[in-house]
Write a protein that holds these residues in place. Structure first.
Motif, mmCIF file in Angstrom:
data_model
loop_
_atom_site.group_PDB
_atom_site.id
_atom_site.type_symbol
_atom_site.label_atom_id
_atom_site.label_comp_id
_atom_site.label_asym_id
_atom_site.label_seq_id
_atom_site.Cartn_x
_atom_site.Cartn_y
_atom_site.Cartn_z
ATOM 1 N N ILE A 8 0.858 -1.191 0.000
ATOM 2 C CA ILE A 8 0.000 0.000 0.000
ATOM 3 C C ILE A 8 0.889 1.235 0.000
ATOM 4 O O ILE A 8 1.676 1.438 0.932
ATOM 5 N N THR A 9 0.765 2.068 -1.016
ATOM 6 C CA THR A 9 1.521 3.322 -1.032
ATOM 7 C C THR A 9 0.693 4.434 -0.383
ATOM 8 O O THR A 9 -0.535 4.365 -0.358
ATOM 9 N N GLY A 10 1.380 5.425 0.148
ATOM 10 C CA GLY A 10 0.689 6.513 0.831
ATOM 11 C C GLY A 10 -0.099 6.008 2.030
ATOM 12 O O GLY A 10 -1.236 6.431 2.268
ATOM 13 N N SER A 11 0.508 5.114 2.811
ATOM 14 C CA SER A 11 -0.230 4.379 3.844
ATOM 15 C C SER A 11 -0.096 4.949 5.245
ATOM 16 O O SER A 11 -0.536 4.322 6.206
ATOM 17 N N SER A 12 0.470 6.136 5.377
ATOM 18 C CA SER A 12 0.659 6.700 6.721
ATOM 19 C C SER A 12 -0.543 7.495 7.213
ATOM 20 O O SER A 12 -0.637 7.816 8.397
ATOM 21 N N GLN A 13 -1.476 7.808 6.319
ATOM 22 C CA GLN A 13 -2.620 8.627 6.727
ATOM 23 C C GLN A 13 -3.759 8.463 5.723
ATOM 24 O O GLN A 13 -3.597 7.841 4.678
ATOM 25 N N GLY A 14 -4.909 9.035 6.071
ATOM 26 C CA GLY A 14 -6.035 9.078 5.143
ATOM 27 C C GLY A 14 -6.478 7.714 4.652
ATOM 28 O O GLY A 14 -6.493 6.723 5.398
ATOM 29 N N PRO A 36 9.357 9.486 4.512
ATOM 30 C CA PRO A 36 10.013 9.379 5.822
ATOM 31 C C PRO A 36 9.339 10.274 6.854
ATOM 32 O O PRO A 36 8.689 11.272 6.513
ATOM 33 N N ASP A 37 9.494 9.890 8.105
ATOM 34 C CA ASP A 37 9.026 10.682 9.252
ATOM 35 C C ASP A 37 7.510 10.861 9.266
ATOM 36 O O ASP A 37 6.997 11.905 9.665
ATOM 37 N N GLU A 38 6.780 9.841 8.831
ATOM 38 C CA GLU A 38 5.321 9.887 8.874
ATOM 39 C C GLU A 38 4.738 8.780 9.751
ATOM 40 O O GLU A 38 3.609 8.348 9.555
ATOM 41 N N ASN A 39 5.553 8.303 10.693
ATOM 42 C CA ASN A 39 5.050 7.405 11.739
ATOM 43 C C ASN A 39 4.722 6.001 11.236
ATOM 44 O O ASN A 39 3.930 5.285 11.853
ATOM 45 N N LEU A 40 5.345 5.571 10.162
ATOM 46 C CA LEU A 40 5.042 4.251 9.616
ATOM 47 C C LEU A 40 5.457 3.123 10.551
ATOM 48 O O LEU A 40 4.777 2.094 10.626
ATOM 49 N N GLN A 41 6.563 3.302 11.252
ATOM 50 C CA GLN A 41 7.012 2.257 12.170
ATOM 51 C C GLN A 41 5.973 2.007 13.262
ATOM 52 O O GLN A 41 5.643 0.861 13.572
ATOM 53 N N THR A 42 5.449 3.085 13.819
ATOM 54 C CA THR A 42 4.428 2.963 14.869
ATOM 55 C C THR A 42 3.167 2.297 14.334
ATOM 56 O O THR A 42 2.575 1.434 14.988
ATOM 57 N N ILE A 43 2.751 2.692 13.122
ATOM 58 C CA ILE A 43 1.560 2.096 12.512
ATOM 59 C C ILE A 43 1.775 0.601 12.285
ATOM 60 O O ILE A 43 0.899 -0.227 12.582
ATOM 61 N N THR A 60 10.149 6.274 1.757
ATOM 62 C CA THR A 60 10.819 6.850 0.596
ATOM 63 C C THR A 60 9.902 7.856 -0.082
ATOM 64 O O THR A 60 8.694 7.863 0.151
ATOM 65 N N ASP A 61 10.481 8.682 -0.938
ATOM 66 C CA ASP A 61 9.706 9.634 -1.736
ATOM 67 C C ASP A 61 9.504 9.043 -3.121
ATOM 68 O O ASP A 61 10.433 9.011 -3.938
#
Length: 258
Positions: A8-14, A36-43, A60-61
């Motif tokens: 899933i891309t763009g999976s840190s929010q919304g 990076p830095d969008e809390n993916l590890q926590t999710i 990654t971007d």
């Protein structure tokens, strides 16, 4: 379910985050991709804790081609992929002559090139599976040009057309391709504020990302080629001739510039 992975891309929010939770509830292992830095590890840890699934993440971007290729190589080298959800995308409201070249390039790179290349690179992996799925997230904007957004609707029109063509090409293989064209979603306070300012119709047709994710996954596994989630809005765009809807939609968007 054990060896089943969904990317899933763009999976840190919304909507992307909602897809992650919906699939995890249904036992899918996940590969989450976001900036990076969008809390993916926590999710990822939370999804593992709540649902007992395996959740890997890759920061990654995807607006940079080399990053798309590197992410693809990592996924193909480590996982069997049975679902790809191309959700990452970017929009915005600007006058075209005031937009920077970097702004324009990023929309095209992320919305068009990243989706196309990631699908292309993961397709051999998907075809190796007995049954697999690709879901591309387009937009209602795909069905009409809109001033002050210009590049964004064009990029989403590409995604819709690309998805339909790829479905036809792969329909006799193990890979099923679908596309969803959602309208405005209440993904955060800013999005909700914009929806509220657009009037009654926008409020009536606005989507909840959790409900949308649930519906999309259900329809995808039912092999629905075009997942309709805003039938009233779609009908509005189809019935009204472009010389009426173009200025109508553009005037609404122009208010965002003020």
């Amino acid at each position: 379910m054990e060896g089943k992975y969904a990317v899933i891309t763009g999976s840190s929010q919304g909507l992307g985050k909602s897809f992650a939770y919906e699939l995890a509830k249904n036992g899918w292992n996940l590969i989450l991709i976001s900036l990076p830095d969008e809390n993916l590890q926590t999710i990822s840890k939370r999804l593992h804790s709540l649902f007992g699934i395996r959740a890997f993440y890759y920061e990654t971007d995807l607006a940079i081609k080399e990053n798309v290729m590197a992410a693809s190589d990592w996924i193909n080298g480590n996982f069997d992929v049975q679902m790809l959800i191309n959700n990452a995308g970017i929009g915005g409201t600007k006058r075209f002559d005031e937009a920077s070249s970097a702004y324009i390039e990023k929309i095209i790179q992320l919305n068009v090139l990243a989706t196309t290349l990631l699908t292309h690179q993961l397709l051999p992996n998907l075809k190796r599976q007995e049954k697999s799925y690709v879901l591309n997230v387009s937009s209602l904007a795909a069905f009409s040009p809109i001033a002050y957004k210009t590049v964004y609707p064009a990029s989403k029109a590409f995604i819709h057309s690309f998805s339909r063509g790829l479905y036809q090409e792969l329909k006799d293989t193990s890979v099923f391709v679908s596309v969803v064209n959602p309208g405005p979603m209440r993904t955060n306070p800013d999005a909700t504020k914009r929806i509220n300012e657009q009037g009654i119709f926008a409020n009536l047709t606005a989507l909840d990302p959790d409900r949308l994710a649930r519906y999309c996954i259900r329809q995808l596994t039912k092999r629905d080629t075009v997942i309709m989630v805003n039938p009233l809005s779609w009908l509005f765009l189809k019935i009204l001739p472009v010389w009426i809807r173009l200025p109508l939609l553009s005037n609404k968007i122009k208010k965002e510039l003020r």
